[in-house]
Structures are given as structure tokens and as C-alpha cells.
Design a protein around this motif. Sequence first.
Motif, PDB file in Angstrom:
ATOM      1  N   UNK A   1       0.827  -1.204   0.000  1.00 30.61           N
ATOM      2  CA  UNK A   1       0.000   0.000   0.000  1.00 30.61           C
ATOM      3  C   UNK A   1       0.864   1.258   0.000  1.00 30.61           C
ATOM      4  N   UNK A   2       1.954   1.238   0.771  1.00 31.87           N
ATOM      5  CA  UNK A   2       2.851   2.394   0.794  1.00 31.87           C
ATOM      6  C   UNK A   2       3.455   2.673  -0.570  1.00 31.87           C
ATOM      7  N   UNK A   3       3.888   1.630  -1.237  1.00 32.41           N
ATOM      8  CA  UNK A   3       4.461   1.767  -2.575  1.00 32.41           C
ATOM      9  C   UNK A   3       3.450   2.374  -3.541  1.00 32.41           C
ATOM     10  N   UNK A   4       2.225   1.800  -3.548  1.00 34.27           N
ATOM     11  CA  UNK A   4       1.206   2.271  -4.492  1.00 34.27           C
ATOM     12  C   UNK A   4       0.702   3.673  -4.138  1.00 34.27           C
ATOM     13  N   UNK A   5       0.577   3.966  -2.843  1.00 34.46           N
ATOM     14  CA  UNK A   5       0.132   5.301  -2.428  1.00 34.46           C
ATOM     15  C   UNK A   5       1.194   6.353  -2.758  1.00 34.46           C
ATOM     16  N   UNK A   6       2.458   5.982  -2.638  1.00 34.06           N
ATOM     17  CA  UNK A   6       3.527   6.906  -2.996  1.00 34.06           C
ATOM     18  C   UNK A   6       3.435   7.264  -4.483  1.00 34.06           C
TER      19      UNK A   6
END
Length: 169
Positions: free
Chosen positions: A110-115
Motif C-alpha cells: 500500500x505504501x508503494x502504491x500510495x507513494x
Amino acid sequence: MSASASRTGLPLAVERAATLWAMAGGALLLLVVAINVASVIGGLFGKPFAGDFELTEVGTAVAVFAFLPFVQITDANVSADIFTQRAPVRLVAAFGLLAALVAMAFALLLGWRMYLGMLDQKSYDYTTAIVQFPHWIAFLPILASIALLALCAAVTAAERLARIAAPGH
């Protein structure tokens, strides 16, 4: 004894950070409520708060993400304990380890995609319609929440692993 009572060092620091972050999310939620109350009262006099819906949307999203690390570190996720209430401690700990690893993997994904989503929002200069609030700015505290969630999941995974390895269980 709860995991929280036995934490020291980095795990305790992570727990305290998650607690403070959740409290900040709660304060933000109170601000969102105040904006909505002000808008309703203003609406009674023909002067509603412009952009209240947009600010509610953004503020609520940021606040919800702020609560996730606290839920993880305090082991407050929803679970069906009826299936494990009589199970051996090691089995329950193994399920907890699995859950913590899934939470960590989810947080990292999620962090990767939200970034990447934040970068898109910034490059397109996407803003809210009325108050022109840049959407990408809301991603910053959300990404901090996700990073803290990953840390909390790592702490809880290490604690479950220690419980599995503990002698006498």
C-alpha cells in the motif's frame, strides 16, 4: 502480562509513536466534526462553510489511516477468538505471526502504491473543487501512517515469533 507492558527500547518507542499518531488522528477528526457543525449552523443563517464536504473527505481519510498503526500495535484487529480460545499458545502465536506478516506486506504494498499515487496527484496538480486543496498533500500523513503501520507490524511479528520460540509453551 500484555505485550505492551513488557515492551522496552524500540518496540516501546514504536508503540508510543503509534499512540501519539492515533491521538493526532483523533484531534483531526474532532476538527472535521467542528467544521461540519460550523457549516450546519452557518447554513441555518445562509452562510455554510465553503468546502466542508471536501475537507471532511480529506480529513477523515487522513484520520482513518492514523488509527491503523495503533490498532496493529495494540492487537485490536478484529478476530474470531472463538476458534482459538482453547488452542495452544504457540498455535495462537503462529496465527498472530501470520497476521502481522500479512499486515506488514499489506503496508509495504500500500505504501508503494500510495507513494506513486501521490506523485501522480502532484504532477497533475489535482485539487479539490471548492477550496483548491492539493490532494497530494493529504498523501504525506497517510504515507507516514503506512510506514508506522509497517513498523508496528514488524514489532508484533517479532513478539509473536518470540512467543512461539519461548520454552514451555
